[in-house]
Design an enzyme around this catalytic site. Structure first.
Site, PDB file in Angstrom:
ATOM      1  N   HIS A 162     -26.264  43.969 -13.948  1.00  0.00           N
ATOM      2  CA  HIS A 162     -25.443  42.846 -14.419  1.00  0.00           C
ATOM      3  C   HIS A 162     -25.528  42.720 -15.939  1.00  0.00           C
ATOM      4  O   HIS A 162     -24.519  42.590 -16.627  1.00  0.00           O
ATOM      5  CB  HIS A 162     -25.912  41.550 -13.752  1.00  0.00           C
ATOM      6  CG  HIS A 162     -25.730  41.563 -12.264  1.00  0.00           C
ATOM      7  ND1 HIS A 162     -24.805  40.780 -11.624  1.00  0.00           N
ATOM      8  CD2 HIS A 162     -26.332  42.292 -11.298  1.00  0.00           C
ATOM      9  CE1 HIS A 162     -24.863  41.024 -10.325  1.00  0.00           C
ATOM     10  NE2 HIS A 162     -25.782  41.932 -10.106  1.00  0.00           N
ATOM     11  N   ASP A 171     -21.316  35.358 -14.857  1.00  0.00           N
ATOM     12  CA  ASP A 171     -21.522  36.320 -13.770  1.00  0.00           C
ATOM     13  C   ASP A 171     -21.207  35.627 -12.442  1.00  0.00           C
ATOM     14  O   ASP A 171     -21.819  34.613 -12.091  1.00  0.00           O
ATOM     15  CB  ASP A 171     -22.982  36.782 -13.805  1.00  0.00           C
ATOM     16  CG  ASP A 171     -23.223  37.994 -12.925  1.00  0.00           C
ATOM     17  OD1 ASP A 171     -22.642  38.046 -11.821  1.00  0.00           O
ATOM     18  OD2 ASP A 171     -23.992  38.882 -13.344  1.00  0.00           O
TER      19      ASP A 171
END
Ligand code: UDP
Length: 478
Positions: free
Chosen positions: A20, A117
């Site tokens: 990520h 995210d």
């Protein structure tokens, strides 16, 4: 409010995990290059590892409009057993802190928008900050995101839960854009849980639904790869930007700079061992298989032995990434195999993966099918053997093998005979066919990030939309 405070300012916040942080740092660099002011908010313990093992501080210091900020996830370096412990800590500790930081202006000028995210959409209290739109960045493939999004429907129409091992090859129907592609075993791993109300499953589903409600969805993918799924998702979400592969996109845009920074930027949380590149230099073209199961997967001793024997029996050389603590057994590589490894292969703690995949000696990639690894393999034109373990990986590997036809799927199997057969298939028997399709896909990936390409245009559109958003906010205030 002063004029300078109304320049476009984007707050980027990744989930605290290697894949990520890596892709969102690439996005941050791309947006900074376009002149936007960027604040990259990182979980403190992740940021400390990045500053220790990479050049991010000097790399980003050349951008006057870029700043790093950190926040705690409440875990510090405490090890956790369950994903849900991390989620609980993020909810109880990080979420109120973030709200406070936003209200007190700690990031400087109020952000025009937050690129968040999508694995933890919950972290922003949208009621407390109604004027800051959230763009949800999904670091997974569009195909696996789409699969996540259909889970409630599959439960409703009785296709889930899966009814035991004998049910695993049943074809799933009714998923728009991916008709009759997935079997039960190719669904995101949490679909294997017997209880449809399991908290892990519910978290995945809730965050996916939440992503659809955000101002826009951003994917690290490209149209030639996932076009049908992207069109189907576009009919369910008003605004989607498909701007990947981000690592190739960044490289292309950096190459246009007068004095470009390094075009392969490491965003790793471990010390990179570059000695493997010199080892690769000593091997003939396409003769080595690269083995890496990413930053999270842990393999058992028995599994390690099956892979090891399978690789050795194939007669091919291997370069294997063995992160510290990635073997379940306490003692690391078994002593009897450690010595023999030197004859056939090379093991490192952490490799410069993009450079390894681009090395001429690499002929195939044995991977866990994480999305970053999959994209990196595609761009490098390297066919894959997929051994998916969790989350989106099950779906990615199905697409690699059965839709894009750029690799083989070894899902749910781990024995030396299969490893040997697949290595020989990818590197010899089916080499031309697989290599042909992955090189074609690599060319499409590069075209998509060059001027006029689909990802290039989507990124330009996104940047313009952020500028427009800022202008509208300025007009409303002014
Ligand atoms: N990676 C790396 N060196 C390694 C192993 C992995 O730089 O030795 C990088 C890899 O290039 C990728 C990321 O770590 O960008 C792993 O992300 P992915 O989505 O593939 O898997 P995850 O770690 O999230 O399961």
């Amino acid at each position: 409010m002063e004029n300078g405070e109304m320049e476009p300012h984007v707050l980027i916040f990744p989930f605290p995990a290697q894949g990520h942080v890596n892709s969102m740092l690439k996005l941050a660099e791309l947006l900074t290059l376009s002149g936007l002011r960027i604040t990259f908010l990182n979980i403190l313990r992740i940021h400390q590892k990045l500053t220790l093992h990479t050049d991010i501080q000097s790399r980003f210091s050349r951008f006057p409009n870029f700043q790093f900020q950190t926040i705690t996830d409440g875990l510090d370096n405490r090890l956790i057993d369950k994903f849900s412990d991390l989620i609980d800590s993020l909810k109880s500790i990080t979420m109120p802190l973030l709200k406070q930081m936003l209200l007190s202006g700690e990031f400087g000028p109020t952000p025009t928008c937050i690129i968040l995210d999508g694995l933890f959409n919950f972290i922003v209290d949208v009621d407390a900050h109604p004027n800051i739109p959230v763009f949800s960045f999904r670091t997974i493939s569009a195909c696996s995101f789409s699969a996540y999004s259909f889970v409630p429907k599959l439960i409703e129409d009785g296709q889930l839960p899966i009814k035991g091992e004998e049910d695993m090859d049943r074809i799933i129907s009714g998923m728009g854009g991916m008709e009759n592609v997935l079997r039960c075993r190719d669904l995101p791993s949490f679909c294997r849980l017997e209880d449809p109300f399991d908290p892990g499953l519910q978290h995945g589903v809730t965050q996916t639904i939440q992503s659809f409600k955000s101002r826009a969805l951003i994917f690290n993918t490209f149209n030639d790869l996932e076009g049908p799924i992207l069109s189907s998702l576009r009919s369910r979400c008003s605004n989607i930007y498909a701007i990947g592969p981000l690592h190739a996109h960044l490289k292309t845009r950096l190459s246009g700079e007068i004095s470009p920074a390094s075009s392969v930027s490491s965003n790793g949380l471990w010390e990179v061992d570059r000695s493997c590149l010199a080892w690769l230099d000593d091997h003939p073209p396409k003769s080595v298989i690269y083995v890496s199961f990413g930053s999270v997967v842990v393999i058992g001793d028995d599994q390690f032995r099956e892979f090891w024997h399978g690789l050795v029996n194939s007669g091919k050389r291997f370069l294997w990434v063995m992160r510290p603590n990635s073997l379940a057994g306490k003692d690391g590589v078994p002593a009897d195999l450690k010595e023999k490894t030197n004859e056939r292969g090379y093991i490192v703690d952490w490799a410069p993966q993009e450079e390894v995949l681009a090395h001429k000696a690499i002929g195939a990639f044995l991977t866990h099918s994480g999305w970053n690894s999959t994209l990196e393999s595609i761009v490098a034109g390297v066919p894959m053997i997929c051994w998916p373990q969790f989350a989106d990986q099950q779906t990615n590997s199905r697409y690699v093998s059965d839709v894009w036809k750029i690799g083989l799927d070894m899902k749910d199997v781990c024995n030396r005979e299969t490893v040997t057969k697949m290595v020989n298939d990818v590197m010899e028997n089916r080499k031309n066919e697989l290599m042909g399709s992955v090189i074609e896909m690599a060319e499409s990936a590069i075209t998509s990030v060059e001027e006029g390409g689909s990802s290039y245009c989507d990124l330009e559109r996104m940047i313009n939309d952020i500028r427009l958003l800022c202008k509208r906010q300025r007009d409303t205030i002014g």
